[in-house]
Design a protein around this motif. Sequence first.
Motif, PDB file in Angstrom:
ATOM      1  N   GLU A  99       0.859  -1.179   0.000  1.00  0.00           N
ATOM      2  CA  GLU A  99       0.000   0.000   0.000  1.00  0.00           C
ATOM      3  C   GLU A  99       0.899   1.234   0.000  1.00  0.00           C
ATOM      4  O   GLU A  99       2.075   1.154   0.358  1.00  0.00           O
ATOM      5  CB  GLU A  99      -0.903   0.058   1.245  1.00  0.00           C
ATOM      6  CG  GLU A  99      -1.552  -1.248   1.668  1.00  0.00           C
ATOM      7  CD  GLU A  99      -0.673  -2.062   2.596  1.00  0.00           C
ATOM      8  OE1 GLU A  99       0.561  -2.092   2.396  1.00  0.00           O
ATOM      9  OE2 GLU A  99      -1.207  -2.689   3.518  1.00  0.00           O
ATOM     10  N   CYS A 124       0.035   2.912  10.085  1.00  0.00           N
ATOM     11  CA  CYS A 124      -0.354   1.523   9.801  1.00  0.00           C
ATOM     12  C   CYS A 124       0.841   0.731   9.299  1.00  0.00           C
ATOM     13  O   CYS A 124       0.753  -0.457   9.054  1.00  0.00           O
ATOM     14  CB  CYS A 124      -1.493   1.496   8.774  1.00  0.00           C
ATOM     15  SG  CYS A 124      -2.508   0.014   8.852  1.00  0.00           S
ATOM     16  N   HIS A 126       2.504   1.240   6.390  1.00  0.00           N
ATOM     17  CA  HIS A 126       2.592   1.038   4.943  1.00  0.00           C
ATOM     18  C   HIS A 126       3.959   1.457   4.406  1.00  0.00           C
ATOM     19  O   HIS A 126       4.387   0.983   3.350  1.00  0.00           O
ATOM     20  CB  HIS A 126       1.455   1.781   4.231  1.00  0.00           C
ATOM     21  CG  HIS A 126       0.092   1.257   4.595  1.00  0.00           C
ATOM     22  ND1 HIS A 126      -1.078   1.805   4.144  1.00  0.00           N
ATOM     23  CD2 HIS A 126      -0.285   0.211   5.375  1.00  0.00           C
ATOM     24  CE1 HIS A 126      -2.103   1.137   4.629  1.00  0.00           C
ATOM     25  NE2 HIS A 126      -1.646   0.168   5.402  1.00  0.00           N
ATOM     26  N   GLU A 159      -5.649   2.325   0.458  1.00  0.00           N
ATOM     27  CA  GLU A 159      -6.098   1.119   1.163  1.00  0.00           C
ATOM     28  C   GLU A 159      -6.945   1.520   2.356  1.00  0.00           C
ATOM     29  O   GLU A 159      -7.949   0.871   2.653  1.00  0.00           O
ATOM     30  CB  GLU A 159      -4.895   0.283   1.616  1.00  0.00           C
ATOM     31  CG  GLU A 159      -5.275  -1.071   2.230  1.00  0.00           C
ATOM     32  CD  GLU A 159      -5.746  -0.972   3.680  1.00  0.00           C
ATOM     33  OE1 GLU A 159      -6.701  -1.687   4.046  1.00  0.00           O
ATOM     34  OE2 GLU A 159      -5.184  -0.165   4.438  1.00  0.00           O
ATOM     35  N   GLU A 160      -6.543   2.583   3.041  1.00  0.00           N
ATOM     36  CA  GLU A 160      -7.236   2.966   4.277  1.00  0.00           C
ATOM     37  C   GLU A 160      -8.673   3.396   4.024  1.00  0.00           C
ATOM     38  O   GLU A 160      -9.506   3.311   4.914  1.00  0.00           O
ATOM     39  CB  GLU A 160      -6.475   4.092   4.999  1.00  0.00           C
ATOM     40  CG  GLU A 160      -5.075   3.706   5.472  1.00  0.00           C
ATOM     41  CD  GLU A 160      -5.086   2.682   6.602  1.00  0.00           C
ATOM     42  OE1 GLU A 160      -6.160   2.287   7.064  1.00  0.00           O
ATOM     43  OE2 GLU A 160      -3.976   2.269   6.998  1.00  0.00           O
ATOM     44  N   HIS A 187       1.449  -7.625   6.134  1.00  0.00           N
ATOM     45  CA  HIS A 187       1.038  -6.474   6.946  1.00  0.00           C
ATOM     46  C   HIS A 187       1.706  -6.560   8.297  1.00  0.00           C
ATOM     47  O   HIS A 187       1.711  -7.613   8.922  1.00  0.00           O
ATOM     48  CB  HIS A 187      -0.474  -6.391   7.117  1.00  0.00           C
ATOM     49  CG  HIS A 187      -0.919  -4.980   7.405  1.00  0.00           C
ATOM     50  ND1 HIS A 187      -0.541  -4.304   8.543  1.00  0.00           N
ATOM     51  CD2 HIS A 187      -1.628  -4.112   6.671  1.00  0.00           C
ATOM     52  CE1 HIS A 187      -1.033  -3.076   8.496  1.00  0.00           C
ATOM     53  NE2 HIS A 187      -1.697  -2.926   7.372  1.00  0.00           N
TER      54      HIS A 187
HETATM   55 ZN   LIG Z   1      -2.605  -1.157   6.839  1.00  0.00          ZN
END
Ligand SMILES: [Zn+2]
Length: 431
Positions: A99, A124, A126, A159-160, A187
């Motif tokens: 991402e 997150c 990424h 993606e979020e 992830h």
């Molecule tokens: Zn994520």
Amino acid sequence: MRIAGLLLAMSPLVFAGADVQALVNQQEPSLFAVYKDLHEHPELSQHEEKTSAFMAGELRKAGYTVTEHVGRYADGSGALGVVCVLKNGDGPVVLVRTELDALPVEEKTGLPYASRNPGVMHACGHDLHMTSLLGTARVLASLKDQWSGTLLLIAQPAEETIGGAKAMLADGMYSRFPKPDFAIALHDTPGLAVGQVGVTAGPLLASSTSVDVIIRGLGGHGAHPEATKDPVVMAAEFVMALQTVVSRQISPLDPAVVTVGSIHGGTKHNIIPDEVKLQLTVRAFREEVRKKILTDIDRTARGVALAAGVPEDRAPIVAVSATEAVPATVNDPQLAARLKRVFVAVLGAANVVDAGPEMASEDFGLFGLDGQIPVFMFRLGATDPARLEESRRTGVPLPSLHSSLFYPVPEPAIRTGVLATVAAVLDLMHK
Ligand SMILES: [Zn+2]
Ligand SMILES: [Zn+2]
């Protein structure tokens, strides 16, 4: 062919082991620099201009044929997806995805390389995923004599906000570029120590559906509730009634969540407003359960209004979002079992953990075209083992993903991400 595959699956780096380790070592300083740069300059979903251009440039330098601006959102606007292809003889097409986007979070980690974009943070991880993908790209480009097939590396925007994967597919990703035989991704997770990976066979992440509800009443003076239909009280009843949807309407054997994340209504102490707006997220694994919950929410809202005596023309409005919805992510069990053996061989059994499913959601599963293409996402440990141990001992949870305090330990998380992904691709594309 089968025997060769099996041997390789048992020990994926038999042929390439020394090379891979050496290549990753060689990449480490430059990858760490890339990580810090990406972390300092996060960009929000659908605004990943600099990040996508940076990734495109780096992957082009690594020898890939790169196409930018891949993707079209539902509203017709263009997306900033990047697709990189490396053709290397006959064999399977393997997709590896990262991402690009960050979150509207004000970073509070105090890291020397903390975000320089106020209010935006890679909370997150990424940035870690991008760095790992870049390392994977470089290592595999230098090991072309050890694999055969087509490598399809993609950097996905948004993606979020759950729109990027759909946008890339809608822009003809699988007709303009080779269609994959396998799709893999990683992830990061604060729940595992750096150096470890987590493997889940079967359901991994829940479906997610956003629902907007407007509880409508009849407003009036705060001193005369009898002359109104108070939507604030109805909204409060509705929120409480929702708590029994999962506990009473859905089987205890079916994981599900209904969360009210936002509630807004009214302007002043002594005014009963006309309406209250709520925003809900619904999580489930099975489609039947998701549909049942959506029906239950609608019925519950109507029931609350009915009990309050709201006229039919002021009935609640329950709108299920068509765009903010994503199906469950289900890892292909065979692919998961195969790559688990690969991870054990490359990282050691102690560093490969069987992980359970989570109610979080992802749009990575969309690249599997509803079961047509086996997909596999694994978890990458991000936390210092000492911090994890302390958290277990004290019971104080570590900052979760999306927290302003979350930070992975980039070294050796990047290294583990690259090693695991390279080993997986080499196994899937062995000569
Ligand atoms: Zn994520
Ligand atoms: Zn996230």
